[in-house]
Design a protein around this motif. Structure first.
Motif, PDB file in Angstrom:
ATOM      1  N   LYS A 218       0.860  -1.177   0.000  1.00 47.74           N
ATOM      2  CA  LYS A 218       0.000   0.000   0.000  1.00 47.74           C
ATOM      3  C   LYS A 218       0.902   1.234   0.000  1.00 47.74           C
ATOM      4  N   PRO A 219       0.777   2.076  -1.033  1.00 50.45           N
ATOM      5  CA  PRO A 219      -0.111   2.010  -2.190  1.00 50.45           C
ATOM      6  C   PRO A 219       0.441   1.048  -3.250  1.00 50.45           C
ATOM      7  N   GLY A 220      -0.443   0.656  -4.198  1.00 47.27           N
ATOM      8  CA  GLY A 220       0.031  -0.080  -5.358  1.00 47.27           C
ATOM      9  C   GLY A 220      -0.343  -1.534  -5.442  1.00 47.27           C
ATOM     10  N   LYS A 221      -1.516  -1.939  -4.999  1.00 43.57           N
ATOM     11  CA  LYS A 221      -1.854  -3.366  -4.988  1.00 43.57           C
ATOM     12  C   LYS A 221      -1.941  -3.998  -6.368  1.00 43.57           C
ATOM     13  N   PRO A 222      -2.672  -3.438  -7.356  1.00 43.78           N
ATOM     14  CA  PRO A 222      -2.791  -4.133  -8.644  1.00 43.78           C
ATOM     15  C   PRO A 222      -1.520  -4.006  -9.479  1.00 43.78           C
ATOM     16  N   PHE A 223      -1.147  -5.103 -10.101  1.00 45.65           N
ATOM     17  CA  PHE A 223       0.071  -5.137 -10.904  1.00 45.65           C
ATOM     18  C   PHE A 223      -0.083  -6.253 -11.935  1.00 45.65           C
ATOM     19  N   ALA A 224       0.449  -6.063 -13.125  1.00 46.31           N
ATOM     20  CA  ALA A 224       0.344  -7.088 -14.159  1.00 46.31           C
ATOM     21  C   ALA A 224       1.693  -7.282 -14.824  1.00 46.31           C
ATOM     22  N   TYR A 225       2.021  -8.548 -15.079  1.00 46.14           N
ATOM     23  CA  TYR A 225       3.205  -8.875 -15.866  1.00 46.14           C
ATOM     24  C   TYR A 225       2.803  -9.865 -16.952  1.00 46.14           C
ATOM     25  N   GLY A 226       3.389  -9.715 -18.115  1.00 46.34           N
ATOM     26  CA  GLY A 226       3.119 -10.654 -19.190  1.00 46.34           C
ATOM     27  C   GLY A 226       4.085 -10.449 -20.328  1.00 46.34           C
ATOM     28  N   GLN A 227       3.713 -10.973 -21.465  1.00 44.51           N
ATOM     29  CA  GLN A 227       4.521 -10.836 -22.668  1.00 44.51           C
ATOM     30  C   GLN A 227       3.614 -10.589 -23.861  1.00 44.51           C
ATOM     31  N   VAL A 228       4.095  -9.742 -24.761  1.00 42.53           N
ATOM     32  CA  VAL A 228       3.457  -9.532 -26.054  1.00 42.53           C
ATOM     33  C   VAL A 228       4.526  -9.824 -27.091  1.00 42.53           C
ATOM     34  N   GLY A 229       4.399 -10.939 -27.775  1.00 43.85           N
ATOM     35  CA  GLY A 229       5.485 -11.355 -28.648  1.00 43.85           C
ATOM     36  C   GLY A 229       6.734 -11.596 -27.834  1.00 43.85           C
ATOM     37  N   ALA A 230       7.842 -11.009 -28.267  1.00 40.07           N
ATOM     38  CA  ALA A 230       9.111 -11.159 -27.551  1.00 40.07           C
ATOM     39  C   ALA A 230       9.301 -10.092 -26.480  1.00 40.07           C
ATOM     40  N   ALA A 231       8.377  -9.152 -26.378  1.00 43.14           N
ATOM     41  CA  ALA A 231       8.523  -8.045 -25.430  1.00 43.14           C
ATOM     42  C   ALA A 231       7.875  -8.372 -24.095  1.00 43.14           C
ATOM     43  N   HIS A 232       8.504  -7.918 -23.025  1.00 37.65           N
ATOM     44  CA  HIS A 232       7.880  -7.968 -21.707  1.00 37.65           C
ATOM     45  C   HIS A 232       6.749  -6.938 -21.657  1.00 37.65           C
ATOM     46  N   PHE A 233       5.751  -7.224 -20.850  1.00 33.74           N
ATOM     47  CA  PHE A 233       4.667  -6.275 -20.612  1.00 33.74           C
ATOM     48  C   PHE A 233       4.514  -6.083 -19.110  1.00 33.74           C
ATOM     49  N   ILE A 234       4.433  -4.839 -18.677  1.00 34.96           N
ATOM     50  CA  ILE A 234       4.157  -4.526 -17.272  1.00 34.96           C
ATOM     51  C   ILE A 234       3.045  -3.490 -17.232  1.00 34.96           C
ATOM     52  N   GLY A 235       2.027  -3.786 -16.436  1.00 34.91           N
ATOM     53  CA  GLY A 235       0.926  -2.862 -16.236  1.00 34.91           C
ATOM     54  C   GLY A 235       0.916  -2.382 -14.797  1.00 34.91           C
ATOM     55  N   LEU A 236       0.985  -1.072 -14.620  1.00 33.76           N
ATOM     56  CA  LEU A 236       1.006  -0.462 -13.294  1.00 33.76           C
ATOM     57  C   LEU A 236      -0.389   0.019 -12.913  1.00 33.76           C
ATOM     58  N   PRO A 237      -0.649   0.202 -11.619  1.00 37.24           N
ATOM     59  CA  PRO A 237      -1.930   0.784 -11.216  1.00 37.24           C
ATOM     60  C   PRO A 237      -2.073   2.204 -11.735  1.00 37.24           C
TER      61      PRO A 237
END
Length: 427
Positions: A303-322
């Motif tokens: 706290k703060p910052g609970k939601p977070f996302a990690y993944g991949q799109v093709g060969a690129a990393h993906f990070i989604g912040l709140p």
């Protein structure tokens, strides 16, 4: 484009609404497990290498200093020649920096300047302030009397005292600082081998976002907000040495979002977004990433910052912040910063913390690990910003660091807390 293969280091979250909160340390470890250092080595001018990460050990090919030299302006002498305060030593030579002198004659001294090599036979340097000059007739230099007995080795910098030939002076994985660049130059490196800069695509989605300058404050529609996250995220990325492509605000449509993500994945190492990753949010980021690759939604116990996302799109990393600005800011510092450093080959990515005294009360314990915005006060302790809401960006401007408060922990005035200064996070 076919979806990226699942990454075994981060198990997919089947039901994010029911997933337990993930401890920060666990989330960071899982994230770093996916951060394989970028391949390749670049050679850049030492003048241009500040903040870059060294890709190879730097080994010195010489001793620094290259010879015994004087650390003071004064006189090079042989200690055994001094028998008392009335001893007069005749000065027979003058040795400026960049030249070399002759062997020191018995009962003599050499006028010497800072950085000049110690002449053979001398074993000490006496500061000129500790000497009295004596007229020496037709001699080119006056004699000297030394006020106190010289000691062997005084004011002499020994050969190799700073750097020995063959020594590793800077290690692979170090972020280069101004002092590092000076050290590299001192052993003859005009160019340095460094890790590639991470290529980061930064994008925003949401019809509610407005760019400053496009709409005057008085003309803002209900529900519209200025896109503040885009500005501090770009600045944070650039401070970490990234090459940033600002893709702006993507139209709030699934096809537009998928096109932007797919295009970004082909030329970038990381795609970074803020907002749209909370459980239950109506946003096109989640379905677009899932359609193009892989997405893992986390609920992190901070706290703060609970939601977070990690993944991949093709060969690129993906990070989604709140989306809330302070949540986005703090989560970037705690998770994205170490991830990007690891992509550049940095081994130690943990920020330094220190013990400090709380000059405030925090009686409301939270089940999550809290990061409180604080400022050093005149009494040497930490003052607390009055509003710790995740939407109050003024708290991050006012503060000069964070208190790392464990889950379930209250704080009373005078307690010792762990303080992480922004100076350790913003460079």
């Amino acid at each position: 484009m076919s979806p990226a293969p699942a990454n075994p280091s981060i198990p997919a979250t089947a039901s994010p609404a029911r997933a337990p909160l993930k401890p920060l340390d666990v989330a960071l470890a899982e994230l770093l497990a996916c951060a394989t250092p970028l391949p390749g080595v670049e050679r850049v001018s030492t003048f241009e290498a500040d903040g870059r990460v060294l890709a190879q050990d730097l080994v010195s090919g010489l001793d620094v200093p290259a010879h015994d030299n004087s650390s003071m302006d004064g006189y090079a002498v042989r200690c055994a020649d001094w028998s008392g305060a009335q001893t007069v030593l005749q000065v027979h030579q003058r040795i400026p920096a960049g030249s070399s002198g002759q062997e020191l004659a018995p009962a003599s001294a050499a006028r010497i300047f800072t950085g000049a090599p110690i002449p053979s036979g001398a074993d000490a340097v006496v500061m000129q302030e500790d000497c009295d000059t004596v007229a020496a007739g037709d001699q080119p230099y006056p004699g000297i009397r030394i006020q106190a007995p010289p000691k062997p080795g005084q004011w002499i910098r020994r050969r190799g005292e700073d750097v020995a030939s063959g020594a590793v002076v800077l290690q692979r994985g170090e972020r280069l600082s101004p002092a590092s660049l000076g050290l590299a130059a001192s052993i003859g490196f005009s160019q340095l081998p460094v890790a590639p800069r991470p290529r980061v695509a930064l994008l925003s989605t949401g019809d509610e976002l407005v760019m400053p300058g496009d709409v005057a404050p008085a003309d803002m529609k209900p529900g519209a907000i200025y896109n503040s996250n885009r500005f501090f995220l770009k600045a944070l990325l650039q401070r970490l040495g990234c090459q940033v492509t600002d893709l702006g605000i993507v139209p709030d449509r699934l096809d537009a979002t998928m096109a932007a993500l797919q295009g970004a994945s082909q030329q970038h190492d990381l795609i970074l977004t803020s907002g749209g990753v909370s459980v239950g949010e109506e946003d096109h980021i989640k379905p677009a990433v899932q359609a193009l690759g892989e997405l893992n939604l986390w609920q992190i116990a901070i706290k703060p910052g609970k939601p977070f996302a990690y993944g991949q799109v093709g060969a690129a990393h993906f990070i989604g912040l709140p989306g809330n600005p302070v949540s986005s800011f703090v989560t970037f510092l705690l998770l994205v910063r170490p991830f990007l450093l690891r992509l550049q080959g940095v081994t130690d990515v943990a920020p330094e913390s220190m013990a400090a005294t709380a000059h405030f009360d925090w009686p409301r314990a939270d089940k999550r690990r809290e990061f409180l915005r604080v400022q050093r006060d005149a009494a040497g302790g930490l003052a607390l910003f009055c509003n710790q809401s995740s939407g109050v960006l003024t708290s991050a401007v006012w503060a000069d660091g964070l208190v790392d408060n464990p889950p379930g922990q209250t704080i009373a005035h005078g307690d010792t807390v762990q303080f992480i200064p922004f100076s350790a996070l913003l460079s």
